[in-house]
Design an enzyme around this catalytic site. Structure first.
Site, PDB file in Angstrom:
ATOM      1  N   ASN A  11      36.673  44.602  38.820  1.00 25.59           N
ATOM      2  CA  ASN A  11      36.645  43.893  37.534  1.00 25.59           C
ATOM      3  C   ASN A  11      36.281  42.444  37.831  1.00 25.59           C
ATOM      4  OD1 ASN A  11      37.165  42.651  35.112  1.00 25.59           O
ATOM      5  ND2 ASN A  11      39.380  42.962  35.168  1.00 25.59           N
ATOM      6  N   LYS A  13      35.749  40.124  35.766  1.00 26.20           N
ATOM      7  CA  LYS A  13      36.290  39.198  34.762  1.00 26.20           C
ATOM      8  C   LYS A  13      35.225  38.179  34.325  1.00 26.20           C
ATOM      9  CE  LYS A  13      40.788  39.856  36.830  1.00 26.20           C
ATOM     10  NZ  LYS A  13      42.179  39.491  36.810  1.00 26.20           N
ATOM     11  N   HIS A  97      42.729  46.047  29.113  1.00 22.16           N
ATOM     12  CA  HIS A  97      43.182  45.249  30.261  1.00 22.16           C
ATOM     13  C   HIS A  97      44.277  44.289  29.782  1.00 22.16           C
ATOM     14  CE1 HIS A  97      43.205  42.321  33.500  1.00 22.16           C
ATOM     15  NE2 HIS A  97      42.662  43.262  34.254  1.00 22.16           N
ATOM     16  N   GLU A  99      44.826  41.288  30.305  1.00 24.05           N
ATOM     17  CA  GLU A  99      44.356  39.970  29.849  1.00 24.05           C
ATOM     18  C   GLU A  99      43.841  40.054  28.413  1.00 24.05           C
ATOM     19  OE1 GLU A  99      41.792  39.172  33.182  1.00 24.05           O
ATOM     20  OE2 GLU A  99      43.553  38.925  34.453  1.00 24.05           O
ATOM     21  N   GLU A 170      48.451  48.947  36.028  1.00 17.93           N
ATOM     22  CA  GLU A 170      48.355  47.568  36.491  1.00 17.93           C
ATOM     23  C   GLU A 170      49.594  46.793  36.053  1.00 17.93           C
ATOM     24  OE1 GLU A 170      44.070  46.372  37.329  1.00 17.93           O
ATOM     25  OE2 GLU A 170      44.438  45.948  35.232  1.00 17.93           O
ATOM     26  N   GLY A 176      46.508  39.177  39.828  1.00 17.93           N
ATOM     27  CA  GLY A 176      46.085  37.822  40.176  1.00 17.93           C
ATOM     28  C   GLY A 176      47.195  36.955  40.732  1.00 17.93           C
ATOM     29  N   SER A 216      46.446  42.798  42.686  1.00 16.89           N
ATOM     30  CA  SER A 216      46.333  42.187  44.012  1.00 16.89           C
ATOM     31  C   SER A 216      45.993  43.194  45.113  1.00 16.89           C
ATOM     32  CB  SER A 216      47.596  41.391  44.342  1.00 16.89           C
ATOM     33  OG  SER A 216      47.797  40.383  43.358  1.00 16.89           O
TER      34      SER A 216
HETATM   35  C1  PEP Z   1      42.599  43.145  37.466  1.00 14.84           C
HETATM   36  O1  PEP Z   1      42.068  42.196  36.916  1.00 14.84           O
HETATM   37  O2  PEP Z   1      42.501  44.256  36.952  1.00 14.84           O
HETATM   38  C2  PEP Z   1      43.333  42.923  38.703  1.00 14.84           C
HETATM   39  C3  PEP Z   1      44.040  43.904  39.180  1.00 14.84           C
HETATM   40  O3  PEP Z   1      43.233  41.665  39.278  1.00 14.84           O
HETATM   41  P1  PEP Z   1      43.686  41.255  40.765  1.00 14.84           P
HETATM   42  O4  PEP Z   1      43.149  42.316  41.706  1.00 14.84           O
HETATM   43  O5  PEP Z   1      43.047  39.924  40.995  1.00 14.84           O
HETATM   44  O6  PEP Z   1      45.174  41.220  40.786  1.00 14.84           O
END
Ligand code: PEP
Length: 253
Positions: A11, A13, A97, A99, A170, A176, A216
């Site tokens: 992703n 973003k 997601h 976010e 997630e 993040g 992460s």
């Molecule tokens: C994501 O944006 O779906 C995500 C898991 O981000 P990160 O790997 O940076 O934690």
């Protein structure tokens, strides 16, 4: 059973210009060329979809979008529809997601409409679910996942192939932040998700549906996560931005 091909999805973003995205997509395609037994997908911004689709031509790396609208067209300024994503070269779309839920008012109801529309358009839908830190601390994780799945997948019967639906677990507190759920915490959530999927979609579809872990993920932790029976891949944010790092995650085995 367990014919589930792992899926490693990136992703991107709101990062990269169209030029940077096309360059990095081409580099990734080269780095993962010949890697077998794993599906790879990247989801750049809307503006990058067409140049990235061109950069990926002839490669096995799939293209996804990060969001879509549920209508096919209309007066919805700033939005894109499933058929438009498909025509731009997408095979996948990420939906719900955290976010988008946190900053853009996405709800289980809009997620449900979008998943229906994605499947209708012939896109594979990657449904994101996960609890906040507060919800985990209050031991509400499984209740949150249950509700997000049941409301998000209400009246959905993926008919367009057994891999048309992907679920990404997630935990919001792991996105993040550098914090990763332990392999056991992730496995517990994934096993629960598969159990709910069996109630909603039937045992066969639950068995064949890929459940990705996101939060992460990096080269150092992917192999341990992937060793768990119900973890079928990763949805990777930060560590997907650099083609070399992401290719190491793809080559976790
Ligand atoms: C994501 O944006 O779906 C995500 C898991 O981000 P990160 O790997 O940076 O934690």
């Amino acid at each position: 059973m367990d014919a589930r091909t792992p899926l490693i999805a990136g992703n991107w973003k709101m990062f990269k210009t169209p030029q940077e995205a096309a360059r990095d997509a081409a580099a990734l395609a080269e780095l993962v060329k010949g890697v077998e037994g794993v599906d790879v997908m990247i989801a750049p911004t809307f503006a990058c979809l067409v140049p990235v689709a061109q950069a990926l031509e002839g490669s096995a790396v799939a293209l996804g979008a990060q969001n879509m609208h549920w209508e096919t067209e209309g007066a919805y300024t700033g939005e894109l529809s499933g058929p438009m994503l498909k025509a731009a070269g997408c095979s996948h779309v990420i939906i719900g997601h955290s976010e988008r839920r946190q900053y853009f008012g996405e709800t289980d109801e809009t997620v449900n409409k979008k998943i229906k529309a994605a499947l209708e358009a012939g896109l594979k839908a990657v449904l994101c679910i996960g609890e906040t830190e507060e919800e985990r601390d209050q031991e509400k994780t499984l209740n949150v996942l249950d509700k997000q799945l049941k409301d998000g997948l209400k009246d959905i019967f993926p008919g367009s192939g057994e891999d048309a639906l992907v679920v990404a677990y997630e935990p919001v507190w792991a996105i993040g932040t550098g914090k990763t759920a332990t392999d056991d915490q992730a496995q517990e959530a994934h096993a629960f998700i598969r159990k709910v999927l069996a109630e909603l979609l039937g045992k066969d579809l639950a068995k064949s549906t890929r459940i990705l872990y996101g939060g992460s993920v990096k080269p150092a932790n992917i192999a341990a996560l992937m060793s768990k029976p119900d973890i079928d891949g990763g949805l990777v944010g930060g560590a997907s931005l650099d083609p070399e790092t992401f290719s190491q995650i793809v080559k976790f085995q």
